[in-house]
Each structure stands twice: as structure tokens, then as C-alpha cells.
Scaffold this motif. Structure first.
Motif, PDB file in Angstrom:
ATOM      1  N   PRO A   1       0.827  -1.218   0.000  1.00 34.66           N
ATOM      2  CA  PRO A   1       0.000   0.000   0.000  1.00 34.66           C
ATOM      3  C   PRO A   1       0.865   1.274   0.000  1.00 34.66           C
ATOM      4  O   PRO A   1       2.066   1.224   0.260  1.00 34.66           O
ATOM      5  N   PRO A   2       0.246   2.406  -0.303  1.00 35.93           N
ATOM      6  CA  PRO A   2       0.967   3.688  -0.192  1.00 35.93           C
ATOM      7  C   PRO A   2       1.296   3.973   1.276  1.00 35.93           C
ATOM      8  O   PRO A   2       0.690   3.402   2.182  1.00 35.93           O
ATOM      9  N   GLU A   3       2.276   4.819   1.480  1.00 34.13           N
ATOM     10  CA  GLU A   3       2.559   5.272   2.849  1.00 34.13           C
ATOM     11  C   GLU A   3       1.450   6.196   3.330  1.00 34.13           C
ATOM     12  O   GLU A   3       0.913   6.997   2.570  1.00 34.13           O
ATOM     13  N   TRP A   4       1.128   6.066   4.599  1.00 36.05           N
ATOM     14  CA  TRP A   4       0.126   6.967   5.203  1.00 36.05           C
ATOM     15  C   TRP A   4       0.862   7.938   6.118  1.00 36.05           C
ATOM     16  O   TRP A   4       1.552   7.509   7.045  1.00 36.05           O
ATOM     17  N   HIS A   5       0.740   9.196   5.771  1.00 34.79           N
ATOM     18  CA  HIS A   5       1.312  10.233   6.637  1.00 34.79           C
ATOM     19  C   HIS A   5       0.148  10.987   7.237  1.00 34.79           C
ATOM     20  O   HIS A   5      -0.676  11.550   6.527  1.00 34.79           O
ATOM     21  N   CYS A   6       0.059  10.989   8.537  1.00 32.11           N
ATOM     22  CA  CYS A   6      -1.062  11.682   9.182  1.00 32.11           C
ATOM     23  C   CYS A   6      -0.488  12.703  10.153  1.00 32.11           C
ATOM     24  O   CYS A   6       0.075  12.358  11.197  1.00 32.11           O
ATOM     25  N   LYS A   7      -0.619  13.962   9.772  1.00 32.90           N
ATOM     26  CA  LYS A   7      -0.067  15.030  10.617  1.00 32.90           C
ATOM     27  C   LYS A   7      -0.880  15.177  11.894  1.00 32.90           C
ATOM     28  O   LYS A   7      -0.359  15.203  13.014  1.00 32.90           O
ATOM     29  N   ARG A   8      -2.188  15.244  11.715  1.00 32.21           N
ATOM     30  CA  ARG A   8      -3.074  15.417  12.881  1.00 32.21           C
ATOM     31  C   ARG A   8      -4.511  15.190  12.425  1.00 32.21           C
ATOM     32  O   ARG A   8      -4.843  15.438  11.260  1.00 32.21           O
ATOM     33  N   ALA A   9      -5.341  14.709  13.299  1.00 33.03           N
ATOM     34  CA  ALA A   9      -6.765  14.546  12.982  1.00 33.03           C
ATOM     35  C   ALA A   9      -7.568  15.088  14.153  1.00 33.03           C
ATOM     36  O   ALA A   9      -7.259  14.775  15.313  1.00 33.03           O
ATOM     37  N   ARG A  10      -8.578  15.892  13.817  1.00 31.04           N
ATOM     38  CA  ARG A  10      -9.385  16.504  14.885  1.00 31.04           C
ATOM     39  C   ARG A  10     -10.869  16.486  14.536  1.00 31.04           C
ATOM     40  O   ARG A  10     -11.245  16.538  13.358  1.00 31.04           O
ATOM     41  N   LEU A  11     -11.668  16.450  15.623  1.00 30.07           N
ATOM     42  CA  LEU A  11     -13.129  16.502  15.470  1.00 30.07           C
ATOM     43  C   LEU A  11     -13.654  17.506  16.492  1.00 30.07           C
ATOM     44  O   LEU A  11     -13.343  17.403  17.685  1.00 30.07           O
ATOM     45  N   TRP A  12     -14.416  18.498  15.984  1.00 27.58           N
ATOM     46  CA  TRP A  12     -14.995  19.511  16.880  1.00 27.58           C
ATOM     47  C   TRP A  12     -16.507  19.340  16.971  1.00 27.58           C
ATOM     48  O   TRP A  12     -17.168  19.025  15.969  1.00 27.58           O
ATOM     49  N   ASP A  13     -17.047  19.582  18.170  1.00 32.11           N
ATOM     50  CA  ASP A  13     -18.495  19.500  18.305  1.00 32.11           C
ATOM     51  C   ASP A  13     -19.141  20.821  17.870  1.00 32.11           C
ATOM     52  O   ASP A  13     -18.440  21.784  17.550  1.00 32.11           O
ATOM     53  N   PRO A  14     -20.464  20.847  17.821  1.00 34.21           N
ATOM     54  CA  PRO A  14     -21.138  22.055  17.313  1.00 34.21           C
ATOM     55  C   PRO A  14     -20.741  23.313  18.076  1.00 34.21           C
ATOM     56  O   PRO A  14     -20.799  24.410  17.530  1.00 34.21           O
ATOM     57  N   ASP A  15     -20.303  23.113  19.326  1.00 30.76           N
ATOM     58  CA  ASP A  15     -19.911  24.286  20.118  1.00 30.76           C
ATOM     59  C   ASP A  15     -18.442  24.626  19.943  1.00 30.76           C
ATOM     60  O   ASP A  15     -17.907  25.487  20.644  1.00 30.76           O
ATOM     61  N   GLY A  16     -17.767  23.937  19.077  1.00 31.72           N
ATOM     62  CA  GLY A  16     -16.340  24.212  18.863  1.00 31.72           C
ATOM     63  C   GLY A  16     -15.441  23.481  19.844  1.00 31.72           C
ATOM     64  O   GLY A  16     -14.229  23.682  19.848  1.00 31.72           O
ATOM     65  N   GLY A  17     -16.045  22.623  20.681  1.00 29.86           N
ATOM     66  CA  GLY A  17     -15.213  21.849  21.624  1.00 29.86           C
ATOM     67  C   GLY A  17     -14.474  20.731  20.901  1.00 29.86           C
ATOM     68  O   GLY A  17     -15.039  20.079  20.013  1.00 29.86           O
ATOM     69  N   LEU A  18     -13.221  20.489  21.266  1.00 29.06           N
ATOM     70  CA  LEU A  18     -12.404  19.479  20.589  1.00 29.06           C
ATOM     71  C   LEU A  18     -12.763  18.091  21.174  1.00 29.06           C
ATOM     72  O   LEU A  18     -12.463  17.800  22.328  1.00 29.06           O
ATOM     73  N   ILE A  19     -13.398  17.275  20.384  1.00 28.11           N
ATOM     74  CA  ILE A  19     -13.850  15.948  20.850  1.00 28.11           C
ATOM     75  C   ILE A  19     -12.738  14.918  20.673  1.00 28.11           C
ATOM     76  O   ILE A  19     -12.473  14.118  21.559  1.00 28.11           O
ATOM     77  N   CYS A  20     -12.105  14.937  19.511  1.00 26.99           N
ATOM     78  CA  CYS A  20     -11.017  13.998  19.213  1.00 26.99           C
ATOM     79  C   CYS A  20      -9.829  14.782  18.697  1.00 26.99           C
ATOM     80  O   CYS A  20      -9.995  15.727  17.914  1.00 26.99           O
ATOM     81  N   ASP A  21      -8.623  14.336  19.119  1.00 22.82           N
ATOM     82  CA  ASP A  21      -7.410  15.027  18.654  1.00 22.82           C
ATOM     83  C   ASP A  21      -6.262  14.032  18.764  1.00 22.82           C
ATOM     84  O   ASP A  21      -5.956  13.559  19.863  1.00 22.82           O
ATOM     85  N   THR A  22      -5.643  13.712  17.635  1.00 21.80           N
ATOM     86  CA  THR A  22      -4.555  12.727  17.689  1.00 21.80           C
ATOM     87  C   THR A  22      -3.339  13.266  18.436  1.00 21.80           C
ATOM     88  O   THR A  22      -2.472  12.486  18.822  1.00 21.80           O
ATOM     89  N   ASP A  23      -3.291  14.572  18.664  1.00 19.03           N
ATOM     90  CA  ASP A  23      -2.203  15.070  19.508  1.00 19.03           C
ATOM     91  C   ASP A  23      -2.416  14.665  20.968  1.00 19.03           C
ATOM     92  O   ASP A  23      -1.473  14.642  21.763  1.00 19.03           O
ATOM     93  N   VAL A  24      -3.646  14.343  21.289  1.00 21.74           N
ATOM     94  CA  VAL A  24      -3.940  13.863  22.651  1.00 21.74           C
ATOM     95  C   VAL A  24      -3.836  12.339  22.713  1.00 21.74           C
ATOM     96  O   VAL A  24      -3.178  11.774  23.577  1.00 21.74           O
ATOM     97  N   SER A  25      -4.500  11.665  21.780  1.00 24.87           N
ATOM     98  CA  SER A  25      -4.314  10.210  21.676  1.00 24.87           C
ATOM     99  C   SER A  25      -4.290   9.840  20.203  1.00 24.87           C
ATOM    100  O   SER A  25      -5.251  10.136  19.470  1.00 24.87           O
ATOM    101  N   ASN A  26      -3.213   9.191  19.789  1.00 27.87           N
ATOM    102  CA  ASN A  26      -3.146   8.839  18.375  1.00 27.87           C
ATOM    103  C   ASN A  26      -4.029   7.638  18.020  1.00 27.87           C
ATOM    104  O   ASN A  26      -4.061   7.209  16.881  1.00 27.87           O
ATOM    105  N   LEU A  27      -4.770   7.126  18.999  1.00 27.82           N
ATOM    106  CA  LEU A  27      -5.794   6.123  18.683  1.00 27.82           C
ATOM    107  C   LEU A  27      -7.065   6.764  18.138  1.00 27.82           C
ATOM    108  O   LEU A  27      -7.946   6.069  17.620  1.00 27.82           O
TER     109      LEU A  27
END
Lengths: 453, 453, 453
Positions: free
Chosen positions: C61-87
Motif C-alpha cells: 500500500p501507499p505510505e500513510w502520513h497523518c499530521k493530525r486529525a481533529r473533530l470539533w463539536d457544534p460548540d467548537g469543543g475538541l472531541i477527538c485530537d490525535t495530539d492527545v491520543s493517536n488512537l
């Protein structure tokens, strides 16, 4: 022709009536007419090994032509007449035209004191003699006096022993062989049941959607006929025969069919029969598996002689010491039982369908696991939610996937599908759809070379 | 010569008395005179491997010639004298002519406190030393003072280790080997019983009506002698030896003969001994079968070393730790017991007669069944009345015929007669007459190539 | 470097903390940085199989480079952040920069209802998708509205799948292989325990006084990485690999280490593990031996595919269905347990020391018994007093001598030391000093050709 007989039952019923009266022996016109009869339905090719030929340790006997044999009592009453029952004369009797006192006649008479109504079946192929077979109650009533004997037989040295065979080709040229013998005169279970079962199986197998193996069908007079067949085909069989069996005495009332294994005891047929015996696969009539013995039996004694050691077993339902009518006139159509015979044929077909997937398949992508996900055979997402599913589509506790992993891992050409079923604790039938899917995906073949290891 | 001894008992009795006093060792004149004695009765050829030769990991020692060894007490009394018992000196003692105090002498004295009347047998072949062996009760009475030692021995570098062998040829050049060792001085069970048994067996086997195998007889000093023999014959044995065994300690009072199997554990002798142990064949003295061990025992340790791995076992009746007289003067003629020894020889001969038919015979007509009827081995008439007869002449429930069918079927060169007896649930002796008949009919041979399959 | 970490415990403790946060996958910078980290301590050479290469049935397969992944809730709160857990992101998620309603988002969210605090670990290497992993209690509290997704990932076609290996050479070029996988991001037992155990074992084995075998260490991403390694080394391994095993999930609290045997089930490692399971050898942590299965497990599924059929098993302590933290964030350093891991490493080292003497030695003087007396290994005087002594110096009931006789007799290259221990009814450790003495005497070698027989 097949269209005329939509059911096996109807075909067998009619063919039985046509074949029963024919005056068969191990050679001669009655036998050849019988073979011709089967050629209407199967593309059998007949071959003949000439009288006087050396066949291994045997010499092919002359043909026996017997027009008619009769015995009159002192009052001119007809006691025995082969036009009434062709069992009445010792098969291969020499010609006689003379009169005898009762005392002189006695050593030439054969009857069964325990079955006083039955005419016994007696042969003397290799030592010249003559004689009559009659019900014991008739014999017991014979009075002293002058008996006239007229046996109109002749031995022809320009004849030979015939046999016939044909092949239904399959995906592989490896052969499964079904044979039966044809030589007894008017006997039902111990003569016609076997050839008639072969005929029905020919019709069924020819209509299968696919055949992984080729199927050979052979008819021959017992012993000398199989030796004649072997004299011409044993090298071919050594190279191509995957497995086979004699079908004999396959009618009658025994509650099970007995399979006598081949001497090698590990052919694909041996293995399938062992599974049926063990209840690991479903069977209409139960199968009883027994080991090979050279004592008693039929042509498997020739196929399994040490010089051949071919993987040929024997199937019988009511054999030898299992019914009163063995080798006498009580062995008739009613005892053979056409309806029961068809159930036996159903059972044999079931076994042969297992034989079709009974080989040692080979994984065509044996280096590591094949990538099953891209073929829809493995979940593409690895998550807790997919840990009990076989594919993206199939949630089944992974049963199908686990069996597929075992099949792929064991498909090295050294493990049979029976081995795999045992390891997976399921039946071969349970594995059939997975095997066929892997065949369709070109991941599995029954015909590839074993994986080197 | 043989005529002089009509019975084995008489021959053994006389030969024992002649051989017992000879002053044997692993080399030297006493040993060679003993071999010469046997050459009166057997065509043994003696060979000698020269002193200093490298024999595998060993070096052949010098010959030891010991004229006489004596020990006098301070009063001039003769305490030890090899003219009285040749056990009195350590075998291979170096020459000594000197006087010693009792304290100086003590490390050179050997006795058995538990058997105060016995003279022990002590050797030191490969490390130079000297010493005397005497009854403990004599030793215990020795008084302080000056002891005179005179050991008239010498080591000769122009000698060697002798061994002797001969062969009784048979129908096959495959050999059954019987060996024993000859090196102990005046000991009975653990020395002369073995060679004397070999002598009797030579006489018996030479008078057999036929020998399927050739029989090799070997006498050698223990360990170094078998290694010398092997250095010259191991390639021959690897090619020709079917099986063999050491005969040792075969006299005495144990109620059974113990067979220690060869390392391969599947020679024809191993198989026969296992059957005797299991009571599957009759035995005068019971046989106890034990597995091979390199710990303890005799020359089988050399034959069964991994580089040779020859099929050589060992037979003993009263061995090593089974009698008080082991390696001391209590091992005398009375203990050995000539009458018991003859019974042991009878037992060994019975085993060897089984060995004669213990091979893997080959069916000379392996393609199908041979036509037995024309040989009088099968009923020619097939009728109800002949279904329990073995031939036209023999009515026996077909037992003989059934066994014959099994023998013919299994005679592919891969099954032994022992296998056949197991399958037929009878003894090898039960099969012997059938085997001999088939041999006579040229249908069976123990010497043909296995059937390819 | 080694000097800085006098104990395995200290090294593992520090390395764990350094390696745990690295954002690994089966390709990419986090994985390569992890390999580089190990290269400080072991001379690993890294190789890389290019994206798009055909590797058996797979495509790299191709190499996967993932700098960061984030998910914000409707209020702008950070729900998921790979800088906190890369899982937090599905491994191999495609790039996304968009907003979604909660309903649209739901199929892209993964959580574990039964472990509401844990973040699951989810991958989709071969089918493009994206998603987030989060604690179920967080997910359950999500409100309807507009969610922003920003996954800063990219697929590079000029990369590849890396693996790394090194060899500690020994007296033989036959190899014992220890492998582990490196591809999971922040997981402890089911990721770092294996490579860290390998590192400690490298340190230990490199300090052994001698190595009879060479030792190969391999790190690779699971499945595709072992297939890439095999694509380059499978012929080498077929020629040189004596045995090996995957080390995985070797931390945690299970009271035993489970060994899953190789498919061939008779490698020297398989044999040693079976002995440990049976209590025939001492073990710090008990070993449980199980047979091979292609269902479940790790890279042994590739090594044991039928085309390779390499003697590679798998060692695990707390595996798959044996702990709640499997493939989620509960699999942390505390669960892995550094002190327990070191005990596991001790146990593996004990097993490997048995493997060192687990081969099939060859007697270098196999023709008869070697003359042990001249080597001080057998009593030179044969007398009643020496019958219980192993040598002139050692009186021990002959136990040592008897074991030596067995070892010499069985050392034909066909019997393992395990076989010998079974016959001597002792442990392999009991035989070790005798084996080493015979090696020193040049009477035994693990590397010589088997004795022909």
C-alpha cells in the motif's frame, strides 16, 4: 433411449425382465447378448481375450456353448431341462448323450437338502465334468431305473473371454472405476443387481453439472474376466486410477450396505466410506466399513493382489452368507427388490458426490495468506465490531472464515478434505460451498501439484 | 570327531573340563589354545590384529604372557598361586619380583567381604598395575611382615588380538550371526557357557535338512576382540547381516532366558523373540524380551554403536547381577549346569527354526490370484458342498485355504510371516506347512525382490 | 549505550516512555522513527519494499502520513485530537476537511459500549474510509448539530513498507529467529512488549559465553511487513532457519506464557516448549503449549502458510481475548507491567538456553564405543569395587556414566537431546554438563552430518 425411462425404477424393472432369462456363463453367446443389451444404454466397448491366451497365471478357457440340457427319468418324464431353468445344468458341463442307472447318475446330481424347493447353481469351469441341479424334493423321489442324459454343449477353441468398459470424461483424467460382473445365469441379487446399479449410476453421473474425476464403468465375467481386463489395462489403472469398487449383490433386504475397503485402505473412496460408517456424513442407507480380506468376495481379490495393489474395494448389501438364496433359484426378482435397489443407488451416488470433493486440494496462493479482503472474503475494517464477522457482509461468529482459513492452510496437496473436516469438526458437505467458492476465486484446485515443503 | 559325542551333553561335559583350566586373557597363549580347541569341531579361521594397530578409537594392546604369579606370606606360605587358580592374579598384571610390607601390599589385594570364600576376577587391560585376588577370609588372616611377590608376566609387542569365525552356507548369502566371547580364565557360566552353546548350535544347524540363511559363528575376546572383528568385517556385515545375537551367561538357574533386542529392534531375530516372549510361539524355556540399552551387557554395545547400528542382540540366562558368582570363583561348572545348558540350546534352536521362516516372502505370481485349482489347492467344483473345503481333497472349514490366501496376498516383500500369523491369529509354526507347500509350488520365495507398489 | 542501562528493567522503562507516543502505522514516519529508536541498541538494518510492489498475493500500500486529525463539536469543543491520543483516528483514514450533521457522522464513529472510558483502536488499511475513535461516554453525550472534521492525512506512492533485521552470529549458520511486530500506535502490551522483549533478549544473547546457533532478530509491521520480509528472505529461511517464534503481547497479568507451536510442530523450539509445558524442565513462568491454528494470531499465519511452512511459532502472555484492553486505550504501561515483562524475558532466555542444546548431536567416534578409560571417563580397573563408579575418580552409582553411554549411543543425528533426556528419565539440563564434556573431548558435535545407517 433414456427418455423412454424417466425413472431408474422403470428402466431397471424392464431391463431385469429382459436380462434374467439369458443363459450366461463366463463365455459364450448368452454372456455376449447380455453385454449387447447394456450397450443400448451405455457406450460400452467390448473386447475379447482369445481362448488359450496366457493371462498371468491363468489360461483363457474355451467358450462354452450349451444349446440345451435334459434329464429323463425311467418313465420318460423330463426331470431337468435348461429351457425351464438354466440353473439345471452344471455350468460348463461337457456334452453327454447316454443312459445311466440311478446309482451311476447320483454323483452327477446336486440339490440342497435344507432348501428342498431350490435349484442350486453349480459350476466347473476348469475341470471337465457334467451334472444336473434340481430341487431336493424332486431328487428324493427318483426311482431306480434307466435315466437318459442329453447335454447338447460344445467347447469352442476359437472364442474367448469378453469384457466391456466405457469412460465418462471429467475435469481430470484421474479415474473413479465402478465395476460389476456378468456371468451367472438366472440369478437376481447375485448377478443383475450389480450391472443394473452401474447402468443407473452411469445415467446419473452423466447428468452431473460437473465431474472433477473421470468415471470408468466395467462389466466382465467374474475372476477370469477381471483378470482379462487387468491384462490389458493394469498399467493404465496403475497410472490413472484414483479409486474404485466392485458393485455386487447390492439388492436384498439387509439394513445396511457393506463396504469392503481396498487393500491400501486409504483411497478417496475408502476415506469417504469410513466417514459414512462413522456417521460423519449423511447416508440414506447406513454404510458399514470393513477392512480388506483376500478370503471370499469378488473381483477385488484380483485388483488387490500384491502385484497390482489397486485401490479397489467392494460394495454389497446382501452378500454370500447373508441370505438363503445365495447361488440358488431363490435369488429372484422379488428378493432383489427393485425399489430397494434404487435406494442403494441413491446411497452410492451420495458417496460419489463426496468422493468428488474428497481429494487433496492445493492452495494456488500458498505464500502467506491470500488477501481475502479484496475478494469480499474478509472484513476490510479491523475493529471490535468486525471481530465476529466472516466478511464485510457475513456476521456468523466467523465460522465460515475460520473454516476457510483452515482449508487454505491445509491445502498443500497432502491433506484431504476429510482431514480438514475432522479438524474443523464438521462434515465434508459443510465445507463444500467454501471449497467451491475458493475454486471459483482460483485460490484452490484439486488438480495442481502438491506444495513443496 | 562328532561321532565320538553322540549327545550335546557329552560333548559339552568333556569340552568344559578341557577348557576350564586354560589361562585365558584378551590376548596370549591361553586364549589361542582355547580357540584351537574349538577348531577340532568347527572350521573356525583365526585372524589376529597386530598390537599397536588403531582399531576405531582404540589401540590394540600388547599380548600378555603370564607364566605364573605367586604371593608368599612372611612365613613362606604360598598365599596365591595361579597354578592353583588362574583368577589369583589381576589379569594383565605387570611383572613383579619384590617384597612388600603388608601395608604396601594392601592396595594390591582384592577380595570380596560378602563372599569370604570366593576369589574375585579383576582385570586392568589398559592401565599398568599388578595385584592379587584372594578369598576374603584368607586376606583377613594375613599378619604384618614381609611378603614376597613374584609375577612372571611379560608384554609382547609383536603379538595381537585374535578372533575366529566360520560360516555354514545356506540358500541365501544373507547371514544370521551367533557370537560369543572367549577371554575370561576359569569361569564357567560367564565364559564357557556361551562358546559351548555356539559349538552345539553349530552341530545342530549343520545337520538341518535345509538352511534358508547362512549362519556365521564368531568367537572373540570381549570388547577389543569384537572391535577387531568389526574392523575387518563391518562392511561385509552391513551388506549381508540379516540378524544376530551374542550368546553369554547362558547357563545357571534363572527360570527364563532374557533376550536384549538389537538397537534397530526390528530384525527377524528381534521379531521372533518378541513372539516367544508374548507366548505366540511355543518355547521350552520362556523368553523375556527387553529393549536395547548401551548400559551394561557385552559385545552388542559395539555392534549397536551408532556408526554400525547392526541388528545384533544378546541372549543370556543368568547374567551380571543375577547370581552371586558373577566374576568370581563361585562361577563353576555346577552353577553353569550342563543339563540346563542343553535345554537353553534347545530353546535357541527352536527360535532359530522360527527365524528360518521369519522373513518377508514374495509371491512369485503376484498379478491376481494364482490358479490354485490346477495345483490341487482349491476346489475345482463351485457348489454349496465345496464351500467349506480347502481343496478337492481337504474339508476343514477352509482354514488352510484362508491362510493360504492371506499368505499369497501379503507376500509382497513388505510383510513378515509374523505379520501374517498375527492377521491369521495363529502361530508362525501353524503357517510353516503352507509356506513350505507354496515354496514347493514355486509360488513363494523368501529371496525374491519385493513386489513394486 | 548498554552501559547506561545496567538492568533490562531500566532500559525497558525508558524505551517504553520514548516509544509509546510515536504515531505508528504499517508505514510512514512514526513507524520509521520507532525502528530508528531500536537501532540505537541493536545493529538493525532497515529495508523497504516500495509501494505498488506485488508481494505474493498482496500489493504494497501507499505510505500513510497523518499530521493530525481533529473533530470539533457544534460548540467548537475538541472531541477527538490525535495530539492527545493517536488512537483517536482510524488508522489509514483518508484526508477530510468538511462538516457533518451528527447523523452523517455516526457511521464514522467507533466506541466500546462495554468499556465506556476506552478509546478503541480501528484500522482500514486496504479500503479507503475515515473515522474517529472515542470513549463511549463521550460519544453518548454528543448533541445534534454541525461537526467539523479535519483529518490532515496524505497517501504517498513513493514510499513503502519497511522492516528491519540483524543477526548475532554463532558457531553454526543455522538460525533461531525472534520476531515481533511494530505498527500499532499507543498500545503497550499489544505492541511495545514484543519489541522491547526482543531488545532485552538481544542484549542477553549477545553476552552469552557461546552461541551454538546464530540468532536473527526481526521487527516489521504486522502481516504486510512479514510478507515483505518473507518476499526477500524466504529462500534464505528455508535453507537456514532452525526454528523461530513471534513474540507478542508478552506483558500483562496472565499466570502463564502460551506457546503456539509452528505448523510442523517438531522444531527444536516446539520440542523445548513442549517439555516446559510438561514440567520436564524448570520454568520461571509456566509455559502452556498449544497446537498451531491459522485462525487468529499474528505473523506465524504467514510463516506457516503452506508454501513456506517454516518452523515459526508464537509466544504470548496476555493475548487477544484474555484482557479487556485488547486493541483499546486500556492497554497501557501499567497493564503491560515492566517488572512482569522482565520475568517473561527471563523465561524466554531459559527456553533459548535449552534450545542451544536441543539439537540432534552426532557422535564423532561412532564405530563402537570410544575408549573412555583413557580420557578419564571410565574406570580403568574392572573389579567388583568399580562396578558402581563412573570413572576412576567418580563414584556415583554410575549415573553419569550411564547417561554418557546413552548420549553416545543415540548421537546419530536422528535423536534429539530431548529424546535422550526422556530415555534417561531426566531433564535436558541434567544432560548439559555431560554433553559439554563430550563436546570438549571432541566426541560429540551438534554440527556434524548424521551418521549413515
Amino acid at each position: 433411449m433414456f427418455d423412454k425411462f424417466p425413472s431408474d425404477h422403470a428402466l431397471i424393472d424392464k431391463a431385469f425382465d429382459d436380462l434374467f432369462p439369458m443363459f450366461r456363463s463366463i463365455t459364450g453367446p448368452g454372456l455376449e447378448a447380455s453385454i449387447d443389451y447394456f450397450r443400448q444404454f451405455m457406450p460400452l466397448e467390448m473386447e475379447k481375450v482369445p481362448t488359450g491366451s496366457k493371462v498371468f497365471d491363468w489360461t483363457v478357457p474355451p467358450e462354452w456353448h450349451c444349446k440345451r440340457a435334459r434329464l429323463w427319468d425311467p418313465d420318460g418324464g423330463l426331470i431337468c431341462d435348461t429351457d425351464v431353468s438354466n440353473l439345471s445344468v452344471i455350468n460348463y458341463s461337457e456334452p453327454v448323450d447316454a443312459s445311466f442307472s440311478l446309482d451311476e447318475l447320483e454323483p452327477h446330481l446336486f440339490s440342497l437338502p435344507n432348501l428342498p424347493d431350490a435349484i442350486p447353481y453349480v459350476t466347473s469351469y476348469y475341470k471337465r465334468t457334467w451334472g444336473f441341479c434340481l430341487p431336493h424334493k424332486v431328487r428324493a423321489a427318483l426311482k431306480p431305473g434307466n435315466y437318459r442324459v442329453l447335454i447338447e454343449s460344445e467347447f469352442k477353441d476359437d472364442g474367448g473371454v469378453p469384457f466391456a468398459s466405457c469412460v465418462l470424461p471429467g475435469e481430470s483424467d484421474r479415474e473413479i472405476m465402478l465395476t460389476s460382473y456378468l456371468c451367472h445365469p438366472s440369478l437376481a441379487n447375485n448377478e443383475l443387481s450389480g450391472p443394473l446399479a452401474l447402468l443407473a449410476l452411469y445415467r446419473r453421473i452423466s447428468s452431473w453439472e460437473r465431474r472433477r474425476y473421470s468415471y470408468r464403468f466395467v462389466l466382465n465375467p467374474e475372476t477370469i474376466g477381471s483378470l482379462c481386463f487387468l491384462s490389458r489395462y493394469h498399467e493404465h489403472l496403475k497410472a490413472k486410477l484414483e479409486a474404485g469398487f466392485i458393485v455386487t449383490c447390492i439388492g436384498g433386504d439387509m439394513p445396511r450396505i457393506r463396504y469392503k475397503a481396498s487393500r491400501v485402505a486409504n483411497s478417496v473412496v475408502d476415506t469417504v466410506m469410513k466417514r459414512l460408517d462413522a456417521g460423519k456424513e449423511a447416508s440414506l442407507i447406513p454404510i458399514k466399513y470393513t477392512t480388506f480380506t483376500p478370503v471370499g468376495g469378488s473381483d477385488e481379490r484380483q485388483y488387490c493382489a500384491p502385484g497390482f495393489n489397486l485401490p479397489v474395494g467392494q460394495l454389497a448389501r446382501s452378500a454370500y452368507d447373508e441370505y438363503d438364496g445365495y447361488h440358488n433359484s431363490l435369488d429372484d426378482k422379488a428378493f432383489m427388490n427393485v425399489a430397494g435397489l434404487v435406494k442403494g443407488i441413491d446411497t452410492i451416488e451420495t458417496a460419489l458426490r463426496l468422493v468428488e470433493i474428497g481429494g487433496k486440494p492445493v492452495n494456488l496462493s500458498p505464500y502467506g495468506e491470500p488477501q481475502l479482503g479484496k475478494r469480499g472474503l474478509y472484513p476490510n475494517l479491523n475493529a471490535d465490531s468486525t471481530r465476529r464477522t466472516s466478511t464485510d457482509m457475513v456476521a456468523d461468529g466467523r465460522l465460515r472464515l475460520e473454516r476457510m482459513m483452515w482449508i487454505l492452510n491445509l491445502s498443500d496437496g497432502h491433506h484431504s478434505v476429510s482431514d480438514m473436516a475432522d479438524i474443523c469438526e464438521c462434515s465434508m458437505e459443510d465445507l463444500r460451498p467454501i471449497i467451491e467458492r475458493l475454486e471459483a476465486e482460483k485460490l484452490l484446485s484439486f488438480r495442481a501439484e502438491p506444495v513443496a515443503s
